[in-house]
Design an enzyme around this catalytic site. Structure first.
Site, PDB file in Angstrom:
ATOM      1  CB  CYS A 161      54.048  43.737  32.822  1.00 18.34           C
ATOM      2  SG  CYS A 161      53.016  42.345  33.281  1.00 18.34           S
ATOM      3  CG  HIS A 195      53.275  49.581  34.865  1.00 10.75           C
ATOM      4  ND1 HIS A 195      53.333  48.842  33.700  1.00 10.75           N
ATOM      5  CD2 HIS A 195      53.002  48.694  35.863  1.00 10.75           C
ATOM      6  CE1 HIS A 195      53.123  47.564  33.998  1.00 10.75           C
ATOM      7  NE2 HIS A 195      52.912  47.446  35.298  1.00 10.75           N
ATOM      8  CD  GLU A 216      53.477  54.070  37.496  1.00  7.69           C
ATOM      9  OE1 GLU A 216      52.529  53.249  37.548  1.00  7.69           O
ATOM     10  OE2 GLU A 216      53.974  54.477  36.426  1.00  7.69           O
ATOM     11  CE  LYS A 261      49.357  48.445  32.224  1.00  8.69           C
ATOM     12  NZ  LYS A 261      50.380  49.515  32.210  1.00  8.69           N
ATOM     13  CG  HIS A 299      48.601  44.806  32.737  1.00 10.77           C
ATOM     14  ND1 HIS A 299      49.541  45.143  31.779  1.00 10.77           N
ATOM     15  CD2 HIS A 299      49.314  44.457  33.849  1.00 10.77           C
ATOM     16  CE1 HIS A 299      50.753  45.015  32.297  1.00 10.77           C
ATOM     17  NE2 HIS A 299      50.639  44.597  33.543  1.00 10.77           N
ATOM     18  CG  PHE A 309      54.472  39.639  38.152  1.00 13.38           C
ATOM     19  CD1 PHE A 309      53.982  40.815  38.692  1.00 13.38           C
ATOM     20  CD2 PHE A 309      53.618  38.552  38.059  1.00 13.38           C
ATOM     21  CE1 PHE A 309      52.653  40.909  39.132  1.00 13.38           C
ATOM     22  CE2 PHE A 309      52.294  38.631  38.486  1.00 13.38           C
ATOM     23  CZ  PHE A 309      51.813  39.808  39.027  1.00 13.38           C
TER      24      PHE A 309
HETATM   25  C1  LIG Z   1      60.188  49.993  40.193  1.00 11.37           C
HETATM   26  O1  LIG Z   1      58.847  50.414  40.098  1.00 11.37           O
HETATM   27  C2  LIG Z   1      58.149  50.411  41.328  1.00 11.37           C
HETATM   28  C3  LIG Z   1      56.700  50.711  41.029  1.00 11.37           C
HETATM   29  O2  LIG Z   1      56.497  52.042  40.847  1.00 11.37           O
HETATM   30  C4  LIG Z   1      58.799  51.447  42.261  1.00 11.37           C
HETATM   31  O3  LIG Z   1      58.132  51.445  43.493  1.00 11.37           O
HETATM   32  C5  LIG Z   1      60.251  51.077  42.460  1.00 11.37           C
HETATM   33  O4  LIG Z   1      60.893  52.084  43.225  1.00 11.37           O
HETATM   34  C6  LIG Z   1      60.954  50.926  41.123  1.00 11.37           C
HETATM   35  N1  LIG Z   1      62.290  50.414  41.366  1.00 11.37           N
HETATM   36  C7  LIG Z   1      63.355  50.872  40.738  1.00 11.37           C
HETATM   37  C8  LIG Z   1      64.633  50.208  41.132  1.00 11.37           C
HETATM   38  O5  LIG Z   1      63.308  51.736  39.875  1.00 11.37           O
END
Ligand SMILES: *[C@@H]1O[C@H](CO)[C@@H](O)[C@H](O)[C@H]1NC(C)=O
Ligand SMILES: *[C@@H]1O[C@H](CO)[C@@H](O)[C@H](O)[C@H]1NC(C)=O
Ligand SMILES: *[C@@H]1O[C@H](CO)[C@@H](O)[C@H](O)[C@H]1NC(C)=O
Ligand SMILES: *[C@@H]1O[C@H](CO)[C@@H](O)[C@H](O)[C@H]1NC(C)=O
Length: 433
Positions: free
Chosen positions: A174, A315, A326, A352, A357, A419
């Site tokens: 995604c 997202h 997020e 979304k 999605h 994912f």
């Molecule tokens: C990636 O995104 C997730 C979802 O929001 C977040 O919890 C996580 O900290 C992020 N990881 C990095 C390495 O940016």
């Protein structure tokens, strides 16, 4: 460093085909989610725990519908899987919008394509497998491989226009659409090309693909009788994502190149950040306490503090865990030492709720919605948001609930998480040409 601006936009979405059609319906708070029961006369949709999907409407382009013969040469539909056809439609719109129709060899050699897909030609593989199980080798189509390769959307776009710059395709679940745009911008910054068509495409609303997502407990299952309410990012009653299909493509262009030909400029790509969770196949880390690396890196690239971001296009897919993680990450970034004073000053929404999605296309489609927010000074709403989160989840930002908000916007950030734990953030800002 060479600067990169956006000069063309193209959309094929569940809210319609064409940026004007989709954007208008998005701002009006409409939904592109429908019931899948009876789709293609296939009874297997009805047995799934989730029977809703965000489907590209059929019809002619002048009314915002999809009709393949308006975009694809006669006979090419045999050679092109659905995801490739949608990509061709989005790319053609973006190139027309940018008025970039190179005729000279040197212009075509400086134009490239970077369009990916997360899943690709799912039903081709399923149908070919079924035919093979029944009839063996003599049932194998010579078009099987050319239809299913993920990079074939990009390949067909290069062939259609004779573009001979970089021909590239990311496939990062995604995050595909965001990576495609970010990587394409790097090609321009690095000097590999002056113009890039970049984006993502997806068309895998198939009962088997949905069965897989349902078994992974990712899909919304509680709103089968009320499809338009099924996707509800940040809402207390959210229960999973709604699968969608479509494509988004942008034309990215080196700043001086765009200026020299008098192109209309929507905005500048100011920042691109990438990161990995290194945590779990499908779930994000829940604490969000650590630095949210992809957003932070996009800001570092842009050399701007968090306080400069006027709007975040999240997202947020409407899953309980993902939206909460997020939200935590956004708040940690935006209320940090270089950010805003209070959560109510943080403007964040997720499209979304309206388009579902779009998996590999999501990052590109949402980048386009973010660029439109920047260009037009309107923040698109998060629809179906009636009760933000649980009290414990601290959902106290401005999520633009249900109604668009007019607002002068100078810089926007858009997130995509996939994912495999792959994250990317893109930042766009206003530019004076
Ligand atoms: C990636 O995104 C997730 C979802 O929001 C977040 O919890 C996580 O900290 C992020 N990881 C990095 C390495 O940016
Ligand atoms: C796969 O087979 C189904 C059922 O016959 C058909 O409706 C569908 O169009 C086929 N898809 C492709 C890509 O050939
Ligand atoms: C792909 O397109 C064919 C022909 O329009 C359609 O029958 C099929 O359902 C589509 N496949 C998916 C996964 O949407
Ligand atoms: C967020 O949006 C609200 C409402 O439109 C506005 O009053 C506020 O200034 C915005 N916050 C920021 C930091 O831009």
């Amino acid at each position: 460093m060479r600067r990169v601006v956006v000069t063309g936009l193209g959309l094929v979405t569940p809210l319609g085909v064409g940026v004007q059609h989709a954007w208008k319906r998005l701002l009006a708070g409409e939904s592109g989610v429908v019931s899948l029961i009876g789709r293609n006369g296939d009874p297997r949709f009805a047995e799934l725990p989730s029977t809703v999907g965000a489907v590209v409407p059929q019809g002619n382009a002048n009314e915002g519908g999809w009709n393949a013969i308006e975009w694809i040469e006669k006979g090419d539909d045999r050679r092109m899987a659905n995801f490739t056809q949608y990509a061709i439609g989005a790319a053609e719109q973006a190139l027309r919008d940018a008025e970039w129709k190179p005729t000279l060899d040197e212009q075509k050699e400086r134009t490239g394509v970077c369009v990916g897909s997360g899943i690709g030609a799912f039903d081709d593989t399923v149908n070919a497998t079924a035919a093979y199980e029944k009839g063996g080798y003599r049932k194998v189509s010579p078009l099987l491989v050319p239809r299913i390769l993920i990079n074939m959307a990009a390949g067909h776009i290069t062939m259609k226009y004779g573009f001979r710059g970089p021909n590239h395709a990311a496939s990062t679940a995604c995050t595909t659409g965001a990576h495609s745009i970010g990587d394409a911008a790097r090609f321009i910054m690095f000097g590999d090309a002056d113009v890039m068509v970049a984006g993502g495409t997806e068309s895998c609303i198939h009962p088997l693909a949905m069965g897989g997502f349902a078994r992974a407990r990712s899909l919304a299952t509680e709103f089968n009788d009320r499809p338009a309410e099924a996707s509800r990012p940040f809402d207390r009653d959210r229960c999973g994502f709604v699968i969608g299909e479509g494509a988004g493509a942008v034309v990215l262009e080196e700043y001086e190149h765009a200026k020299a030909r008098g192109a209309r400029v929507y905005g500048e790509l100011l920042g691109y950040g990438l990161s990995a969770d290194a945590h779990h196949m499908t779930a994000p880390p829940s604490d969000g306490s650590g630095a949210h690396l992809s957003m932070r890196r996009a800001l570092n690239h842009a050399k701007l503090p968090a306080s400069q971001i006027d709007y975040i296009n999240a997202h947020a897919t409407s899953t309980p865990l993902g939206d909460a993680a997020e939200n935590q990450a956004i708040k940690a970034l935006m209320l940090g030492k270089d950010g805003k004073q209070s959560a109510s000053e943080v403007n964040v929404s997720s499209c979304k709720g309206a388009v579902g999605h779009l998996l590999g296309a999501a990052g590109a489609v949402e980048a386009i919605f973010s660029i439109m927010a920047l260009h037009e000074g309107v923040l698109p709403p998060t629809i179906n948001l009636h009760n933000p989160g649980d009290p414990a989840e601290d959902f106290d930002c401005n999520y633009i609930p249900n109604q668009a908000q007019e607002k002068e916007v100078r810089a926007v950030l858009t997130n995509s998480f996939g994912f495999g734990g792959t994250n990317a953030s893109l930042m766009f800002g206003k530019v004076d040409v």
